[in-house]
Motif scaffolding. Structure first.
Motif, PDB file in Angstrom:
ATOM      1  N   ALA A  28      -3.395 -39.770 -13.098  1.00 30.59           N
ATOM      2  CA  ALA A  28      -1.970 -40.074 -13.213  1.00 30.59           C
ATOM      3  C   ALA A  28      -1.152 -39.379 -12.138  1.00 30.59           C
ATOM      4  CB  ALA A  28      -1.465 -39.680 -14.585  1.00 30.59           C
ATOM      5  N   PHE A  29      -1.756 -38.388 -11.462  1.00 36.40           N
ATOM      6  CA  PHE A  29      -1.010 -37.643 -10.449  1.00 36.40           C
ATOM      7  C   PHE A  29      -0.434 -38.566  -9.388  1.00 36.40           C
ATOM      8  CE2 PHE A  29       0.117 -34.249  -7.652  1.00 36.40           C
ATOM      9  CZ  PHE A  29      -0.177 -34.700  -6.374  1.00 36.40           C
ATOM     10  N   THR A  30      -1.202 -39.558  -8.983  1.00 38.20           N
ATOM     11  CA  THR A  30      -0.769 -40.439  -7.900  1.00 38.20           C
ATOM     12  C   THR A  30       0.546 -41.132  -8.228  1.00 38.20           C
ATOM     13  OG1 THR A  30      -3.069 -40.816  -7.282  1.00 38.20           O
ATOM     14  CG2 THR A  30      -1.459 -42.390  -6.458  1.00 38.20           C
ATOM     15  N   TYR A  31       0.812 -41.340  -9.499  1.00 39.04           N
ATOM     16  CA  TYR A  31       2.000 -42.077  -9.919  1.00 39.04           C
ATOM     17  C   TYR A  31       3.107 -41.154 -10.436  1.00 39.04           C
ATOM     18  CZ  TYR A  31      -1.728 -45.481  -9.831  1.00 39.04           C
ATOM     19  OH  TYR A  31      -2.791 -46.231  -9.446  1.00 39.04           O
ATOM     20  N   SER A  32       2.939 -39.871 -10.229  1.00 37.99           N
ATOM     21  CA  SER A  32       3.850 -38.891 -10.821  1.00 37.99           C
ATOM     22  C   SER A  32       4.835 -38.333  -9.810  1.00 37.99           C
ATOM     23  CB  SER A  32       3.058 -37.724 -11.419  1.00 37.99           C
ATOM     24  OG  SER A  32       2.230 -38.141 -12.471  1.00 37.99           O
ATOM     25  N   GLY A  33       6.121 -38.337 -10.204  1.00 37.68           N
ATOM     26  CA  GLY A  33       7.071 -37.534  -9.475  1.00 37.68           C
ATOM     27  C   GLY A  33       6.735 -36.068  -9.739  1.00 37.68           C
ATOM     28  N   MET A  34       6.880 -35.235  -8.705  1.00 43.70           N
ATOM     29  CA  MET A  34       6.494 -33.835  -8.809  1.00 43.70           C
ATOM     30  C   MET A  34       7.664 -32.932  -8.433  1.00 43.70           C
ATOM     31  SD  MET A  34       3.272 -33.942  -9.669  1.00 43.70           S
ATOM     32  CE  MET A  34       2.773 -32.246  -9.343  1.00 43.70           C
ATOM     33  N   GLY A  35       7.625 -31.713  -8.973  1.00 41.69           N
ATOM     34  CA  GLY A  35       8.691 -30.767  -8.652  1.00 41.69           C
ATOM     35  C   GLY A  35       8.190 -29.339  -8.609  1.00 41.69           C
ATOM     36  N   TRP A  36       8.942 -28.516  -7.914  1.00 37.39           N
ATOM     37  CA  TRP A  36       8.749 -27.070  -7.929  1.00 37.39           C
ATOM     38  C   TRP A  36      10.004 -26.434  -8.517  1.00 37.39           C
ATOM     39  CZ3 TRP A  36       4.392 -24.386  -6.874  1.00 37.39           C
ATOM     40  CH2 TRP A  36       3.389 -25.015  -6.135  1.00 37.39           C
ATOM     41  N   PHE A  37       9.775 -25.485  -9.398  1.00 34.57           N
ATOM     42  CA  PHE A  37      10.848 -24.710 -10.009  1.00 34.57           C
ATOM     43  C   PHE A  37      10.501 -23.235  -9.878  1.00 34.57           C
ATOM     44  CE2 PHE A  37      13.245 -28.077 -12.184  1.00 34.57           C
ATOM     45  CZ  PHE A  37      12.353 -29.126 -12.064  1.00 34.57           C
TER      46      PHE A  37
END
Length: 125
Positions: A28-37
């Motif tokens: 599912a990573f390929t389709y995931s928006g990602m963020g750093w906090f």
């Protein structure tokens, strides 16, 4: 299900650079928006950077614009945070986060479903 593992933190001198990595498991990573906090001692968790599923859209907190860069390599299931010109105010635990089956970038922590355990970045001389 997505599992996230951050690495690359440590002690850095002011003005220095470091690159954080976030390795994700699950297709599912390929389709995931990602963020750093990040979360500094005694402060609330705050947004740092975000990237959409293919890297076409990125966004940054004002405090890190021009110094940090987020990127991703979907072939390696990894998202990166290149941090430059660091100052003591950047000292914090940095967390990687992923959205479930949502490809968009987001600054909002409540829109993320999966979180890593965090990696400490300390900026000090």
């Amino acid at each position: 299900q997505v599992q996230l593992v951050e690495s690359g933190g440590g002690l850095v001198q002011p003005g220095g650079s470091v690159r954080l990595s976030c390795a994700a498991s699950g297709r599912a990573f390929t389709y995931s928006g990602m963020g750093w906090f990040r979360q500094a001692p005694g402060k609330e968790r705050e947004f740092v950077a975000t990237i959409d599923w293919n890297g076409g859209i990125t966004d940054y907190a004002d405090s890190v614009k021009g110094r940090f860069a987020i990127s991703r390599d979907n072939a390696k299931n990894t998202v990166y945070l290149q941090m430059s010109n660091l100052n003591p105010e950047d000292t914090a635990v940095y967390y990687c986060a992923a959205r479930s089956w949502n490809s968009r970038a987001s600054e909002n922590a409540v829109e993320y479903d999966h979180w890593g355990q965090g990696t400490q970045v300390s900026v000090s001389s």
